[in-house]
Every structure is written in C-alpha cells, then in structure tokens.
Scaffold this motif. Structure first.
Motif, PDB file in Angstrom:
ATOM      1  N   VAL A 127       0.854  -1.193   0.000  1.00 51.33           N
ATOM      2  CA  VAL A 127       0.000   0.000   0.000  1.00 51.33           C
ATOM      3  C   VAL A 127       0.890   1.242   0.000  1.00 51.33           C
ATOM      4  O   VAL A 127       1.884   1.299   0.724  1.00 51.33           O
ATOM      5  CB  VAL A 127      -0.923  -0.001   1.237  1.00 51.33           C
ATOM      6  CG1 VAL A 127      -1.850   1.224   1.210  1.00 51.33           C
ATOM      7  CG2 VAL A 127      -1.740  -1.284   1.298  1.00 51.33           C
ATOM      8  N   THR A 128       0.547   2.211  -0.808  1.00 50.64           N
ATOM      9  CA  THR A 128       1.381   3.408  -0.906  1.00 50.64           C
ATOM     10  C   THR A 128       1.212   4.288   0.336  1.00 50.64           C
ATOM     11  O   THR A 128       0.208   4.206   1.057  1.00 50.64           O
ATOM     12  CB  THR A 128       1.022   4.243  -2.138  1.00 50.64           C
ATOM     13  OG1 THR A 128      -0.301   4.770  -1.983  1.00 50.64           O
ATOM     14  CG2 THR A 128       1.084   3.399  -3.407  1.00 50.64           C
ATOM     15  N   GLN A 169       0.736  12.622   4.237  1.00 46.87           N
ATOM     16  CA  GLN A 169       1.740  11.669   3.788  1.00 46.87           C
ATOM     17  C   GLN A 169       3.067  11.902   4.500  1.00 46.87           C
ATOM     18  O   GLN A 169       3.807  10.955   4.784  1.00 46.87           O
ATOM     19  CB  GLN A 169       1.921  11.760   2.283  1.00 46.87           C
ATOM     20  CG  GLN A 169       2.891  10.709   1.729  1.00 46.87           C
ATOM     21  CD  GLN A 169       2.924  10.700   0.216  1.00 46.87           C
ATOM     22  OE1 GLN A 169       2.019  11.201  -0.441  1.00 46.87           O
ATOM     23  NE2 GLN A 169       3.978  10.112  -0.349  1.00 46.87           N
ATOM     24  N   ALA A 193      -4.436   8.622   3.575  1.00 46.92           N
ATOM     25  CA  ALA A 193      -5.873   8.842   3.407  1.00 46.92           C
ATOM     26  C   ALA A 193      -6.679   7.964   4.361  1.00 46.92           C
ATOM     27  O   ALA A 193      -7.666   8.414   4.954  1.00 46.92           O
ATOM     28  CB  ALA A 193      -6.266   8.561   1.960  1.00 46.92           C
ATOM     29  N   ALA A 194      -6.263   6.721   4.528  1.00 45.42           N
ATOM     30  CA  ALA A 194      -6.981   5.793   5.407  1.00 45.42           C
ATOM     31  C   ALA A 194      -6.900   6.225   6.865  1.00 45.42           C
ATOM     32  O   ALA A 194      -7.858   6.050   7.633  1.00 45.42           O
ATOM     33  CB  ALA A 194      -6.425   4.387   5.241  1.00 45.42           C
ATOM     34  N   ALA A 204       0.615   7.430   0.318  1.00 43.28           N
ATOM     35  CA  ALA A 204      -0.532   8.310   0.089  1.00 43.28           C
ATOM     36  C   ALA A 204      -1.830   7.605   0.462  1.00 43.28           C
ATOM     37  O   ALA A 204      -2.719   8.207   1.088  1.00 43.28           O
ATOM     38  CB  ALA A 204      -0.562   8.757  -1.368  1.00 43.28           C
ATOM     39  N   GLU A 205      -1.952   6.352   0.090  1.00 48.57           N
ATOM     40  CA  GLU A 205      -3.165   5.582   0.430  1.00 48.57           C
ATOM     41  C   GLU A 205      -3.276   5.378   1.933  1.00 48.57           C
ATOM     42  O   GLU A 205      -4.369   5.453   2.509  1.00 48.57           O
ATOM     43  CB  GLU A 205      -3.142   4.236  -0.297  1.00 48.57           C
ATOM     44  CG  GLU A 205      -3.316   4.355  -1.801  1.00 48.57           C
ATOM     45  CD  GLU A 205      -3.012   3.065  -2.535  1.00 48.57           C
ATOM     46  OE1 GLU A 205      -3.572   2.863  -3.626  1.00 48.57           O
ATOM     47  OE2 GLU A 205      -2.200   2.252  -2.025  1.00 48.57           O
ATOM     48  N   LEU A 206      -2.148   5.106   2.587  1.00 48.94           N
ATOM     49  CA  LEU A 206      -2.158   4.936   4.039  1.00 48.94           C
ATOM     50  C   LEU A 206      -2.540   6.241   4.734  1.00 48.94           C
ATOM     51  O   LEU A 206      -3.293   6.238   5.719  1.00 48.94           O
ATOM     52  CB  LEU A 206      -0.785   4.465   4.520  1.00 48.94           C
ATOM     53  CG  LEU A 206      -0.387   3.049   4.128  1.00 48.94           C
ATOM     54  CD1 LEU A 206       1.077   2.796   4.477  1.00 48.94           C
ATOM     55  CD2 LEU A 206      -1.275   2.023   4.824  1.00 48.94           C
TER      56      LEU A 206
END
Length: 215
Positions: free
Chosen positions: A170-171, A183, A177-178, A173-175
């Motif tokens: 998982v990137t 970032q 957001a979650a 950026a995705e982490l």
C-alpha cells in the motif's frame, strides 16, 4: 519436515473482555490468511488462550507471524513458539490430535520465549527450536526474530497498521488517506519506527528460497 507453531495471548488473564479478545485475535489471523495465504493449517484455538497451526517452511511461518503481530488490535499481543521437525495427526473421538517432534519443539520454543520475556528481553515474542533429528541451525533465525520483535513491540498502534500496509504494498498516500493524516506524517512514523527494515526483512523471507535454506 513441518513447521509447527504454538501461540498464546500475552497477559490473557488481565484482559477486561477475554471473549472479545479471542474474536479479535481470530479475525486478525483470518485477515492475514486472506491477504497472504501462507499456512498449511491456519492458527486455530485449542484450549485456554493457546492456538496451534502448521506452515510449510520456517520462512513462511516467520513472514506470517510478523503480519499477525502487526494486524492485532491495539491492546492485544501474542507470543509464538516455532518448532521444526516431523509431525503427525493422531485420530481421536474429539478430532485429530497434533503429535510429533515438531510440536514438542514448538512447546520448548514458547516456553523459552516466556522465560526470555520475563527475564531480560520484555519485547521478545517469537522463538524457534529445531528437533535434534533435523540438523537445522536456527541461531540466525532467532537473532533476526529478537531484533524484529523489539521493533514491533515498541511500535504505536497506528505505526503497526502503517507497517502492515507497507508490507502489502500500500502506498504512503493511500495509508495517509486511510488514517486521516498527511503523507509526511506517514513517512515520519515509518522512518522513526524502522519499518523499512521490517519490509525488507519480509521481502527476503518471501523471496524464492535457495536449496540450503529449505526446511
């Protein structure tokens, strides 16, 4: 040869809701098996706070147990005894019973990690013992596990979640957001906790094994 694993819950007697903790543990194990199916026999509750499972290799067991520790909820942790050797299933009226040197070695391993945690290494959670008949040297594995466990034990709950995600690709950026953070905050948390070393260690465990490392 097989790799048997015995797990138990750290501080199970002091948990405010033992039933909820058991459900959370089993959900974490199931999540790991969905994300990265590595077990021959998934860790399953046996009696009290103990679970037992079987993995095809030492590398697979160590990779899976890292993910399980990272997937556990905030107030829950486990110890793991890994045993290398032969094992068999003994038929019984109440179901199949696990038996053999791999299980005896796993029991010795979890007793050893209990003792280490109580004495001088409170962050230790995982240990490997090989049955004398296997001629497998586990010293390097145990040295790695001691260092790895220290990193994971020291992590904040959010950092464990971030580490789990990074291991699965998982990137940042995705982490972010979650988790509802920036970032930059993700990058800082990963760097301070040494997560890059965990990710690289996991990658090495999942790489194609050489003939000399097969168990």
């Amino acid at each position: 040869m097989s790799v048997a694993v015995i797990a138990d819950i750290v501080g199970s007697r002091g948990l405010p809701d033992r039933a909820a903790a058991q459900r959370a543990l089993e959900e974490a194990i199931a999540r790991v098996e969905r994300d990265v199916p590595l077990a021959e026999r998934q860790l399953t509750a046996t009696v009290g706070d103990e679970l037992q499972g079987v993995y095809p290799s030492l590398d697979a067991a160590m990779a899976a147990l890292l993910l399980i520790r990272l997937a556990l909820p905030d107030d829950l942790d486990c110890r793991f005894g890994i045993g290398i050797g032969a094992h068999s299933d003994v038929p019984s009226r109440v179901g199949t019973l696990a038996e053999g040197p791999a299980w005896w070695a796993a029991r010795e391993a979890i007793d050893a990690i209990h003792a280490a945690q109580a004495r001088t290494i409170p962050g230790a959670r995982t240990w490997v013992v090989a049955d004398a008949g296997t001629a497998v040297d586990v010293r390097v594995a145990n040295a790695y596990l001691l260092a790895r466990d220290q990193l994971v034990t020291a992590m904040a709950p959010r950092t464990r979640r971030l580490a789990y995600g990074r291991i699965l690709g998982v990137t940042q950026a995705e982490l972010a957001a979650a988790e509802g953070i920036t970032q930059s905050a993700v990058s800082q948390a990963l760097g301070v906790a040494g997560v890059a070393a965990l990710v690289e260690g996991y990658t090495q465990l999942r790489a194609d094994p050489t003939p000399s490392s097969d168990v």
